[in-house]
Design a protein around this motif. Structure first.
Motif, PDB file in Angstrom:
ATOM      1  N   PRO A 120       0.828  -1.212   0.000  1.00  0.00           N
ATOM      2  CA  PRO A 120       0.000   0.000   0.000  1.00  0.00           C
ATOM      3  C   PRO A 120       0.862   1.261   0.000  1.00  0.00           C
ATOM      4  N   LEU A 121       0.267   2.344  -0.497  1.00  0.00           N
ATOM      5  CA  LEU A 121       0.969   3.626  -0.536  1.00  0.00           C
ATOM      6  C   LEU A 121       1.160   4.180   0.869  1.00  0.00           C
ATOM      7  N   THR A 122       2.255   4.907   1.066  1.00  0.00           N
ATOM      8  CA  THR A 122       2.483   5.570   2.350  1.00  0.00           C
ATOM      9  C   THR A 122       1.633   6.840   2.412  1.00  0.00           C
TER      10      THR A 122
END
Length: 141
Positions: A2-4
């Motif tokens: 997942p994206l930060t």
């Protein structure tokens, strides 16, 4: 993977290119499970003729952060989000620095959302209180 948080904020700010958000220098700066925060500089670009922050610029900041919040917390593969009503009560003038808008959900429904947006100055003084209603509409398949 997942994206930060930083990557999500960077993407949110990148899609603001060539829009009102870029013109007003609105930047998304923080978010959590149920809120999103944006900031906007207070300078001649957003002044009324007498040198104070224009209420319309404040409303644009509030609608921008509220609409982004509704987008972040929606399934954008299935729906698109639009603002349908905004109200703003301005309680303090600002002449310099930044204003910060924090959008939090009062109601997070499948179709409609209601957000409370508090706009504050650099010293955390309340500048405006706004309410935004958004609607999630199905994308055509």
């Amino acid at each position: 993977m997942p994206l930060t948080k930083e990557e999500i904020l960077k993407q949110a700010n990148a899609i603001s290119k060539n829009t009102l958000m870029e013109t007003l220098q609105i930047e998304m700066i923080d978010y959590g499970d149920d809120f999103l925060v944006a900031k906007m500089p207070v300078n001649s670009r957003v002044y009324q003729p007498d040198g104070v922050l224009h209420g319309g610029a404040t409303a644009a900041l509030a609608e921008s952060v509220g609409s982004f919040a509704s987008n972040i917390f929606s399934n954008l593969e299935e729906v698109f989000v639009r603002g349908i009503e905004i109200t703003a009560n301005h309680v303090k003038s600002v002449t310099e620095g930044h204003v910060y808008a924090k959008a939090t959900f009062l109601h997070k429904g499948r179709t409609t959302q209601l957000l409370d947006i508090r706009v504050t100055d650099d010293n955390d003084n309340l500048v405006s209180i706004c309410r935004l209603s958004t609607i999630s509409l199905p994308k055509k398949k």
